[in-house]
Scaffold this active site. Structure first.
Site, PDB file in Angstrom:
ATOM      1  N   LYS A 110      -3.881   0.768  -2.752  1.00  0.00           N
ATOM      2  CA  LYS A 110      -3.365  -0.572  -2.502  1.00  0.00           C
ATOM      3  C   LYS A 110      -2.895  -1.218  -3.801  1.00  0.00           C
ATOM      4  CE  LYS A 110      -6.115  -1.496   1.646  1.00  0.00           C
ATOM      5  NZ  LYS A 110      -7.104  -2.375   2.302  1.00  0.00           N
ATOM      6  N   VAL A 111      -1.941  -2.151  -3.651  1.00  0.00           N
ATOM      7  CA  VAL A 111      -1.424  -2.920  -4.776  1.00  0.00           C
ATOM      8  C   VAL A 111      -1.850  -4.368  -4.570  1.00  0.00           C
ATOM      9  CG1 VAL A 111       0.623  -3.604  -6.068  1.00  0.00           C
ATOM     10  CG2 VAL A 111       0.528  -1.352  -4.987  1.00  0.00           C
ATOM     11  N   GLN A 152       0.843  -1.191   0.000  1.00  0.00           N
ATOM     12  CA  GLN A 152       0.000   0.000   0.000  1.00  0.00           C
ATOM     13  C   GLN A 152       0.868   1.226   0.000  1.00  0.00           C
ATOM     14  OE1 GLN A 152      -3.042   0.068   2.971  1.00  0.00           O
ATOM     15  NE2 GLN A 152      -3.899   2.010   2.310  1.00  0.00           N
ATOM     16  N   ASP A 181      10.841  10.662  -4.896  1.00  0.00           N
ATOM     17  CA  ASP A 181      10.422   9.808  -3.770  1.00  0.00           C
ATOM     18  C   ASP A 181      11.238   8.517  -3.762  1.00  0.00           C
ATOM     19  OD1 ASP A 181       9.013   9.254  -1.483  1.00  0.00           O
ATOM     20  OD2 ASP A 181       7.273   8.413  -2.513  1.00  0.00           O
TER      21      ASP A 181
END
Length: 958
Positions: free
Chosen positions: A665-666, A660, A778
């Protein structure tokens, strides 16, 4: 039982006066020697040590100098104690010792003798000493003529250090002398970047006279006080030179080691003790002892001297045999178990024919030096401002720390993983005169600045335009002490003045408007025009500058502000644009409704050869093309389009969650042909929306690199958004670093190196290989994914930004993004991420790979992994940093090199960081070193133990 002796602390020194020009810098030996309270710029040379002592003029700008009362000037009292500097004003007063070597160990010694200098005969006196922002010790003065010494050994982090006297309300602080002596970094291995030693005693056993030993007999000018008790000990001595062993960690001088004591009764022990001395922050300090031994007698073959050392009945050394005419030491690396009293017994072993001996002892308690001072650039700037305007107040020591001693008229921010920053400065109505210092422009994190109602002259420096964090430059107070902030209301055609009690309140007043800057220079004597940098920011709408009551400023009027017809021009332009946009919006809405009715997919195919697809609505604008013209690049997705129902089937109704993130979510899924995929679905609560979805989709359609995650397809089905990726079976790098991946097996050093190299190659491609290039923004362990072969791929491009390499390597943003612990501090202060911001984050990932620890450690207190590692690597012992789960299976040279790469990547200034191309090249060298190390290890084991059978499915046998 043998008689016992108390370990006394003697603090006398001898010196005679001569005249020499004052020296405010280290001498040729690196010594700084200050006679505090010596008037003017006079100095003298001590007849015995030949050390030059300078007055403290130039080392501090506070306090008053006094002479001690005549009755205390006696032959036994050296000239250094004839005068003092006293600090009746201010909570903290500091001496600044400059021209030091950052990262080097130094011995710092402060001396005190009251001598009734103030004529009040007022004892006891007590106050605190600080080294920089760290507590050093308490100074308690109970006798008017007994000198008191306080000595510490610390690592100095910068090219200067401050020694501060802090008034605790128990008497006026004063000081007689201050010494600084450089030490080689190999000496006193217990000292590192986060830990120093506070001396309790340094004693020379044996001399029957009262003479202490120091420079030149001790090249480091440590003071060794004599200690001998004729009723209990015999003295033995030699005139032969006692040598130090190779790589001696303490280098006790020959003059000290030439004497020793043994018990009068050869069957007795040597006994002594010391009592714990409580500190305000440590009521029962732990102690470190260093016992110095050398055999001074040439023993016959049938004689031997061996002994045990016991501390409070616990064996400290299991049998020490001193070497003839060589100095050796038995020492503790960590503090002993805490006791109110420490009893030392040295007794002969059963095999020894000679009684025990001891030549010298040093005893220290441990002090913390882990606190990090204010950002060095901020300190340099504010010190320059202080000096220029002769600001007194309580501006002594570090501006922000300790918090209870922070300077008046400024406020600071205190981040966990970064040094404190100055964020607010109010210098209104304090009589500033002269020109506005350009150093204000170096306070990069400042948000509020007030220079109003002073006597400032000259022009406004363009440096003020560099304060990108500044949100308010307010202009003084009304008669009631309320801050005044202009609230321009263009619609009303006028200006409203609001009153706020605090700067924070004023900030909230303008928070609802566009975050433009307000600066007020009213009430000064400034002249000239507005600098171009500030004028541009005014014209761009980022700055509201007030400069009233400066009669000679901007005499031509128009050069200081945007053209008067700008607002009309804006109206003429904006109105047609609004109308056009409204018409386009209506047409677009009708078009989308019609296409949805016909069930035309959101993305339509342009051709069958390349399966490229083009969105009907979303376009992304990039910067100038190579020829300088601007163009729109439509979002092109060379991937399959899924419906939401198809995603439900692929994921078995989103049954298995892989992870997540900020997008959502994945989920684990399988295509019709059995190909495993990862499906990232945006949730309604996601803090990332259409923009981030489109950014990531756009990026993934045009970047192709073996170390970047590939996109298989997408879904934009009404309110549902999702991206379908290649499946990375081994999860995130962060899971493996924490030992949660691959059945809990930790990564080997070679695997970590290869992952680091592959990740670096992916980032290098983003910065230089793709067109236009990208800044990821990121980079972290959870955004580096691993496949079945543990190959690394960079993922999650929702926060990435395109930049134009022709205009530099940065982009301007109005929102700080990223993950705490990984975010570049320069990006935090400028709001301009660069490729070097990714380099900084990658440096944190490298440290995680080396240490096995997270970006922010939270035990016992939150600390950045950067500072944690720096503090320990300063000791020169990589084993104190490296992940223990690798069990020493690595090439130590390669490990050091990676740690150094990480250090360079996480430099505070981006100019000092390498590029990702440089990082890739250096990591390749590290991988070659590790390959060579493993080959050599295998060859050595084959030679010693025969052929080693190959082993698969786990770490190599050692």
């Amino acid at each position: 039982m043998a008689a016992r002796s108390s370990l006394f602390l003697l603090c006398l020194a001898t010196a005679t006066a001569g005249v020499l020009q004052a020296r405010a810098q280290p001498d040729s030996k690196g010594f700084i020697s200050v006679d505090c309270g010596l008037p003017g710029k006079t100095s003298y040379i001590d007849d015995k040590t030949k050390i030059s002592y300078a007055s403290d003029d130039g080392f501090t700008d506070g306090g008053k100098h006094y002479n001690v009362s005549p009755e205390y000037i006696k032959p036994a009292v050296t000239a250094r104690y004839y005068n003092v500097r006293s600090f009746p004003d201010g909570a903290r007063n500091c001496y600044t010792l400059r021209s030091l070597v950052a990262g080097l160990k130094y011995l710092i010694r402060a001396t005190f003798m009251y001598g009734n200098y103030d004529g009040l005969n007022k004892l006891p006196v007590s106050f605190d000493l600080h080294i920089g922002v760290n507590f050093w010790t308490v100074v308690n003065i109970t006798d008017p003529i007994q000198p008191v010494n306080r000595e510490a050994i610390v690592v100095v982090p910068d090219d200067s250090v401050q020694v501060c006297l802090v008034n605790t309300g128990a008497g006026t602080p004063f000081i007689s002398g201050l010494d600084l002596r450089p030490l080689m970094n190999k000496l006193y291995p217990q000292v590192n970047a986060t830990q120093g030693l506070l001396q309790l005693a340094r004693l020379n056993f044996g001399p029957s006279d009262e003479t202490s030993i120091r420079y030149p007999d001790d090249p480091h000018d440590r003071v060794w006080f004599p200690w001998f008790d004729a009723a209990k000990w015999n003295e033995i001595s030699t005139t032969n030179r006692v040598q130090n062993i190779d790589n001696d960690l303490f280098e006790a001088p020959t003059a000290v080691m030439q004497t020793a004591v043994t018990p009068i009764n050869a069957s007795n022990n040597i006994d002594f003790f010391w009592n714990s001395q409580p500190q305000p922050n440590d009521p029962a300090p732990g102690y470190i002892a260093i016992f110095h031994f050398s055999e001074l007698e040439n023993l016959p073959n049938n004689a031997s001297r061996q002994f045990y050392i016991n501390i409070n009945g616990i064996l400290f050394d299991d049998g020490f045999t001193p070497s003839f005419l060589y100095a050796e030491a038995s020492y503790s690396s960590k503090p002993f178990v805490r006791h109110p009293q420490y009893n030392i017994t040295i007794n002969a072993t059963a095999n020894s024919t000679m009684p025990p001996l001891i030549n010298a002892v040093e005893v220290y308690s441990v002090i913390s030096t882990a606190n990090i001072g204010t950002d060095s650039q901020d300190v340099s700037a504010i010190m320059t401002i202080k000096a220029k305007y002769q600001v007194k107040k309580n501006w002594m020591g570090d501006p922000c720390l300790p918090r209870n001693l922070a300077w008046d008229n400024l406020t600071c921010s205190y981040a966990i993983s970064n040094p404190a920053r100055i964020t607010s400065l109010n210098l209104s109505k304090i009589g500033l005169s002269g020109e506005i210092s350009s150093s204000f422009g170096n306070l990069k994190a400042i948000q509020y600045l007030d220079l109003s109602n002073n006597n400032l002259t000259g022009s406004i420096p363009n440096a003020l335009s560099q304060l990108s964090s500044l949100t308010i430059f307010t202009g003084g107070e009304d008669d009631d002490g309320w801050l005044m902030v202009d609230n321009n209301d263009g619609a009303a055609g006028g200006r409203q003045r609001q009153r706020w009690r605090t700067v924070e309140g004023a900030a909230r007043a303008v928070e609802g408007r566009r975050r433009g800057e307000q600066r007020d220079l009213t009430g000064n004597q400034l002249n000239g025009t507005i600098p171009p940098g500030l004028l541009k920011r005014i014209q761009d709408g980022f700055l509201n500058l007030r400069y009233g009551n400066n009669p000679n400023i901007c005499t031509n009027g128009n050069s200081c502000q945007p053209p008067k017809n700008k607002s009309k021009l804006a109206i003429y332009i904006v109105v047609p644009i609004v109308l056009v946009l409204a018409i386009v919006s209506v047409m677009t809405l009708l078009y989308c409704l019609l296409r949805r009715k016909k069930q035309v997919p959101f993305f339509t195919y342009k051709g069958s050869m390349n399966n490229s697809v083009k969105p009907q609505n979303e376009t992304m604008r990039y910067g100038p093309t190579n020829n300088g013209s601007r163009h729109n690049s439509s979002l092109r997705l060379e991937n399959r389009r899924f419906t939401y129902n198809e995603l439900e089937k692929i994921t078995n109704k989103f049954q298995r969650v892989l992870g997540q993130g900020g997008f959502g979510k994945v989920y684990d899924g399988f295509l019709e042909d059995g190909t495993e995929v990862a499906v990232k679905v945006r949730t309604e609560s996601s803090n990332q929306g259409d923009k981030e979805f489109l950014v990531e989709a756009q990026i993934l359609t045009r970047i192709h690199h073996k170390n970047l995650v590939s996109m298989i397809g997408y879904c934009k089905d009404e309110k549902y958004m999702a991206l379908v990726y290649e499946y990375m079976s081994e999860g995130t790098l962060q899971e493996h670093i924490a030992g949660k991946g691959n059945d809990g097996r930790y990564l080997t050093w070679k695997e970590r190196l290869r992952i680091a190299l592959e990740s670096a190659q992916g980032l290098e491609y983003l910065h230089k290989g793709c067109n236009p290039p990208l800044i990821h923004r990121d980079v972290k362990g959870t955004n580096i994914l691993l496949n079945t072969r543990l190959e690394a791929k960079i993922a999650d491009f929702g926060l990435s930004k395109v930049f134009n390499p022709e205009n530099g390597t940065h982009v301007s943003t109005n929102k700080l993004v990223g993950t705490p612990g990984y975010v570049d501090p320069e990006y935090q202060s400028t709001m301009q991420p660069t490729t070097k911001s990714d380099v900084y984050s990658f440096g944190v990932v490298l440290l995680e790979l080396v240490t096995g620890k997270p970006a922010i450690l939270r035990d016992p207190e939150p600390i950045s992994i950067i500072h944690w590692a720096q503090q320990r690597l300063a000791r020169g012992n990589i084993e104190g940093v490296v992940d223990a789960s690798m069990h020493g299976d690595y090439d130590v040279n390669g490990l050091w090199k990676v740690a150094d790469i990480a250090r360079k990547c996480t430099a505070l200034s981006s100019a000092h960081r390498p590029t990702m191309t440089d990082v890739v090249a250096q990591l390749q060298e590290c991988l070659e070193l590790e390959d060579k190390h493993q080959n050599n290890s295998t060859l050595e084991m084959e030679q010693n133990f025969g052929r080693i059978p190959s082993i698969t499915g786990g770490p190599a046998a050692r």
